[in-house]
Design an enzyme around this catalytic site. Structure first.
Site, PDB file in Angstrom:
ATOM      1  N   SER A   7      42.946  47.266  45.026  1.00 26.84           N
ATOM      2  CA  SER A   7      42.006  46.689  45.984  1.00 26.84           C
ATOM      3  C   SER A   7      42.200  47.335  47.350  1.00 26.84           C
ATOM      4  O   SER A   7      43.287  47.261  47.940  1.00 26.84           O
ATOM      5  CB  SER A   7      42.218  45.182  46.104  1.00 26.84           C
ATOM      6  OG  SER A   7      41.561  44.717  47.271  1.00 26.84           O
ATOM      7  N   HIS A  30      38.795  48.809  43.508  1.00 28.30           N
ATOM      8  CA  HIS A  30      38.256  47.459  43.686  1.00 28.30           C
ATOM      9  C   HIS A  30      37.842  47.283  45.148  1.00 28.30           C
ATOM     10  O   HIS A  30      38.669  47.428  46.059  1.00 28.30           O
ATOM     11  CB  HIS A  30      39.323  46.444  43.288  1.00 28.30           C
ATOM     12  CG  HIS A  30      38.886  45.015  43.325  1.00 28.30           C
ATOM     13  ND1 HIS A  30      38.183  44.418  42.297  1.00 28.30           N
ATOM     14  CD2 HIS A  30      39.059  44.057  44.269  1.00 28.30           C
ATOM     15  CE1 HIS A  30      37.952  43.152  42.599  1.00 28.30           C
ATOM     16  NE2 HIS A  30      38.475  42.896  43.801  1.00 28.30           N
ATOM     17  N   ASP A  32      36.322  44.857  47.912  1.00 31.12           N
ATOM     18  CA  ASP A  32      36.087  43.451  48.245  1.00 31.12           C
ATOM     19  C   ASP A  32      35.090  43.319  49.390  1.00 31.12           C
ATOM     20  O   ASP A  32      35.409  43.631  50.538  1.00 31.12           O
ATOM     21  CB  ASP A  32      37.409  42.785  48.654  1.00 31.12           C
ATOM     22  CG  ASP A  32      38.323  42.548  47.470  1.00 31.12           C
ATOM     23  OD1 ASP A  32      37.879  41.913  46.498  1.00 31.12           O
ATOM     24  OD2 ASP A  32      39.482  43.008  47.521  1.00 31.12           O
ATOM     25  N   MET A  34      33.173  40.807  51.708  1.00 29.31           N
ATOM     26  CA  MET A  34      33.269  39.409  52.166  1.00 29.31           C
ATOM     27  C   MET A  34      32.336  39.215  53.350  1.00 29.31           C
ATOM     28  O   MET A  34      32.285  40.064  54.244  1.00 29.31           O
ATOM     29  CB  MET A  34      34.699  39.102  52.618  1.00 29.31           C
ATOM     30  CG  MET A  34      35.751  39.360  51.561  1.00 29.31           C
ATOM     31  SD  MET A  34      37.364  38.820  52.175  1.00 29.31           S
ATOM     32  CE  MET A  34      38.411  39.331  50.810  1.00 29.31           C
ATOM     33  N   HIS A  63      33.515  43.706  44.181  1.00 29.89           N
ATOM     34  CA  HIS A  63      33.721  42.257  44.075  1.00 29.89           C
ATOM     35  C   HIS A  63      33.041  41.601  45.267  1.00 29.89           C
ATOM     36  O   HIS A  63      33.529  41.711  46.393  1.00 29.89           O
ATOM     37  CB  HIS A  63      35.234  41.972  44.050  1.00 29.89           C
ATOM     38  CG  HIS A  63      35.579  40.515  44.025  1.00 29.89           C
ATOM     39  ND1 HIS A  63      36.855  40.057  44.293  1.00 29.89           N
ATOM     40  CD2 HIS A  63      34.836  39.406  43.740  1.00 29.89           C
ATOM     41  CE1 HIS A  63      36.877  38.724  44.193  1.00 29.89           C
ATOM     42  NE2 HIS A  63      35.667  38.311  43.866  1.00 29.89           N
ATOM     43  N   MET A  65      32.164  38.690  47.441  1.00 25.62           N
ATOM     44  CA  MET A  65      32.474  37.320  47.851  1.00 25.62           C
ATOM     45  C   MET A  65      31.475  36.961  48.940  1.00 25.62           C
ATOM     46  O   MET A  65      31.797  36.895  50.132  1.00 25.62           O
ATOM     47  CB  MET A  65      33.924  37.233  48.347  1.00 25.62           C
ATOM     48  CG  MET A  65      34.912  37.276  47.181  1.00 25.62           C
ATOM     49  SD  MET A  65      36.557  37.777  47.675  1.00 25.62           S
ATOM     50  CE  MET A  65      36.349  39.554  47.656  1.00 25.62           C
ATOM     51  N   MET A 134      39.841  34.474  39.141  1.00 23.66           N
ATOM     52  CA  MET A 134      40.623  34.608  40.379  1.00 23.66           C
ATOM     53  C   MET A 134      41.976  33.911  40.215  1.00 23.66           C
ATOM     54  O   MET A 134      42.032  32.772  39.758  1.00 23.66           O
ATOM     55  CB  MET A 134      39.872  33.985  41.561  1.00 23.66           C
ATOM     56  CG  MET A 134      38.624  34.733  42.018  1.00 23.66           C
ATOM     57  SD  MET A 134      38.897  36.444  42.527  1.00 23.66           S
ATOM     58  CE  MET A 134      40.048  36.246  43.894  1.00 23.66           C
ATOM     59  N   GLY A 139      39.565  35.507  49.510  1.00 27.97           N
ATOM     60  CA  GLY A 139      39.466  35.632  50.963  1.00 27.97           C
ATOM     61  C   GLY A 139      40.489  36.570  51.575  1.00 27.97           C
ATOM     62  O   GLY A 139      40.183  37.260  52.531  1.00 27.97           O
ATOM     63  N   GLY A 141      44.207  39.166  50.983  1.00 28.15           N
ATOM     64  CA  GLY A 141      45.227  39.812  50.168  1.00 28.15           C
ATOM     65  C   GLY A 141      46.586  39.192  50.439  1.00 28.15           C
ATOM     66  O   GLY A 141      46.750  38.400  51.377  1.00 28.15           O
ATOM     67  N   GLY A 142      47.536  39.531  49.594  1.00 34.82           N
ATOM     68  CA  GLY A 142      48.920  39.148  49.833  1.00 34.82           C
ATOM     69  C   GLY A 142      49.273  37.695  49.547  1.00 34.82           C
ATOM     70  O   GLY A 142      50.325  37.222  49.965  1.00 34.82           O
ATOM     71  N   ASP A 172      42.554  38.832  39.531  1.00 35.56           N
ATOM     72  CA  ASP A 172      42.567  39.341  40.905  1.00 35.56           C
ATOM     73  C   ASP A 172      43.303  38.340  41.778  1.00 35.56           C
ATOM     74  O   ASP A 172      42.878  37.182  41.890  1.00 35.56           O
ATOM     75  CB  ASP A 172      41.115  39.519  41.365  1.00 35.56           C
ATOM     76  CG  ASP A 172      40.988  40.046  42.791  1.00 35.56           C
ATOM     77  OD1 ASP A 172      42.020  40.422  43.397  1.00 35.56           O
ATOM     78  OD2 ASP A 172      39.840  40.078  43.290  1.00 35.56           O
ATOM     79  N   GLY A 173      44.395  38.798  42.398  1.00 34.19           N
ATOM     80  CA  GLY A 173      45.139  37.957  43.330  1.00 34.19           C
ATOM     81  C   GLY A 173      46.590  37.808  42.923  1.00 34.19           C
ATOM     82  O   GLY A 173      46.892  37.275  41.858  1.00 34.19           O
ATOM     83  N   GLY A 174      47.485  38.334  43.757  1.00 35.28           N
ATOM     84  CA  GLY A 174      48.910  38.159  43.509  1.00 35.28           C
ATOM     85  C   GLY A 174      49.455  38.944  42.329  1.00 35.28           C
ATOM     86  O   GLY A 174      50.541  38.634  41.833  1.00 35.28           O
ATOM     87  N   GLY A 194      46.206  44.660  45.205  1.00 37.04           N
ATOM     88  CA  GLY A 194      46.023  45.184  46.547  1.00 37.04           C
ATOM     89  C   GLY A 194      47.347  45.517  47.192  1.00 37.04           C
ATOM     90  O   GLY A 194      47.769  46.674  47.266  1.00 37.04           O
ATOM     91  N   SER A 195      48.063  44.467  47.641  1.00 37.72           N
ATOM     92  CA  SER A 195      49.325  44.694  48.349  1.00 37.72           C
ATOM     93  C   SER A 195      50.362  45.378  47.473  1.00 37.72           C
ATOM     94  O   SER A 195      51.173  46.170  47.965  1.00 37.72           O
ATOM     95  CB  SER A 195      49.851  43.372  48.918  1.00 37.72           C
ATOM     96  OG  SER A 195      49.783  42.347  47.967  1.00 37.72           O
TER      97      SER A 195
HETATM   98  C1  DX5 Z   1      41.143  38.372  47.482  1.00 35.77           C
HETATM   99  C2  DX5 Z   1      40.581  39.670  46.976  1.00 35.77           C
HETATM  100  C3  DX5 Z   1      41.579  40.493  46.266  1.00 35.77           C
HETATM  101  C4  DX5 Z   1      42.744  40.931  47.133  1.00 35.77           C
HETATM  102  C5  DX5 Z   1      43.950  40.958  46.257  1.00 35.77           C
HETATM  103  O1  DX5 Z   1      40.103  37.514  47.828  1.00 35.77           O
HETATM  104  O2  DX5 Z   1      39.507  39.448  46.088  1.00 35.77           O
HETATM  105  O3  DX5 Z   1      40.970  41.608  45.627  1.00 35.77           O
HETATM  106  O4  DX5 Z   1      42.598  42.186  47.713  1.00 35.77           O
HETATM  107  O5  DX5 Z   1      45.071  41.244  47.039  1.00 35.77           O
HETATM  108  P1  DX5 Z   1      46.545  41.082  46.468  1.00 35.77           P
HETATM  109  O6  DX5 Z   1      46.673  41.960  45.266  1.00 35.77           O
HETATM  110  O7  DX5 Z   1      47.401  41.500  47.608  1.00 35.77           O
HETATM  111  O8  DX5 Z   1      46.717  39.623  46.107  1.00 35.77           O
HETATM  112 ZN    ZN Z   2      38.816  41.087  44.814  1.00 34.55          ZN
END
Ligand code: DX5
Ligand code: ZN
Length: 219
Positions: A7, A30, A32, A34, A63, A65, A134, A139, A141-142, A172-174, A194-195
């Site tokens: 991401s 990916h 995002d 928003m 993605h 949002m 999700m 919303g 990352g991290g 997606d997420g964590g 992402g992170s």
């Molecule tokens: C959060 C995003 C994710 C985000 C994931 O709303 O949709 O794609 O970048 O970040 P990590 O992998 O750091 O949780």
């Molecule tokens: Zn995402």
């Protein structure tokens, strides 16, 4: 097959070209989007995504949002994104929108927030190429991985198998080296990180390590 989609929410927004090149071994990038309405954060829109599409060495997994994807999502398919995922909670007519995305030539994805049930999707699984479960509140990352989403994912996987569906199941997420095995065991085949990728000293090595973990724990 385990797909790893870094991401770019965790990339350097003013060195995007360099960061895209660092993840050239990924399956998709990916992206995002928003809008500060559907989620309390703001990234970028079609103009930026068009530039990413023009310069990225790997295909785009967008993605969205955003509020009112019925109106805005087709534009991302028209830009040439390989995959466009909108939120079930935001769409007025998810099946019609998915058909439109496919008609334009993109893979059609639908995403669900942690509190959203997926049972309503079972009857229409064939309308989608990807379901995004999700594993954080969308919303930012991290955030920490929500293991309590695994039963929902496993039920989706069972339902998809029972129906002979080819749908991809994305999380997606964590997602990190310490959480990806759980998600793979529950049935995910497509992993956003992402992170864990951009926070690593060597993003390509992080992608390879995530892919190896996911493949080893594939359900
Ligand atoms: C959060 C995003 C994710 C985000 C994931 O709303 O949709 O794609 O970048 O970040 P990590 O992998 O750091 O949780
Ligand atoms: Zn995402």
């Amino acid at each position: 097959m385990a797909r790893i989609n870094p991401s770019i929410l965790s990339a350097d927004f003013v060195n995007m070209q360099a960061d895209l090149d660092r993840i050239a071994s990924a399956d998709f990038v990916h992206v995002d989007v928003m809008d500060n309405h559907f989620v309390p954060n703001l990234t970028f829109g079609p103009q930026m995504v068009e530039r990413i599409q023009a310069t990225s060495p790997v295909p785009l997994d967008v993605h969205l949002m955003i509020t009112d994807p019925d109106r805005w999502a087709p534009g991302y398919a028209e830009i040439g994104a390989a995959s466009v995922t909108f939120h079930l909670e935001a769409a007025a007519d998810p099946v019609t929108l998915a058909r439109r995305l496919r008609d334009i030539g993109a893979r059609a994805g639908v995403a669900v927030k942690p509190a959203t049930p997926v049972e309503g999707l079972y009857e229409v699984l064939d309308e989608f190429d990807q379901i995004l479960v999700m594993t954080v509140e969308p919303g930012f990352g991290g955030q920490s991985f929500m293991a309590d989403q695994m039963p929902k994912l496993a039920r989706l996987r069972d339902e998809a198998r029972r129906r002979g569906s080819e749908v991809w199941l994305q999380v997606d997420g964590g997602i990190s080296e310490s959480t990806i095995a759980q998600a793979a065991e529950a049935g995910a085949d497509t992993f956003v990180a992402g992170s864990a990728v951009f926070g690593a000293a060597d993003p390509a090595a992080a992608i390879a390590a995530l892919r190896a973990q996911a493949s080893a724990h594939r359900h």
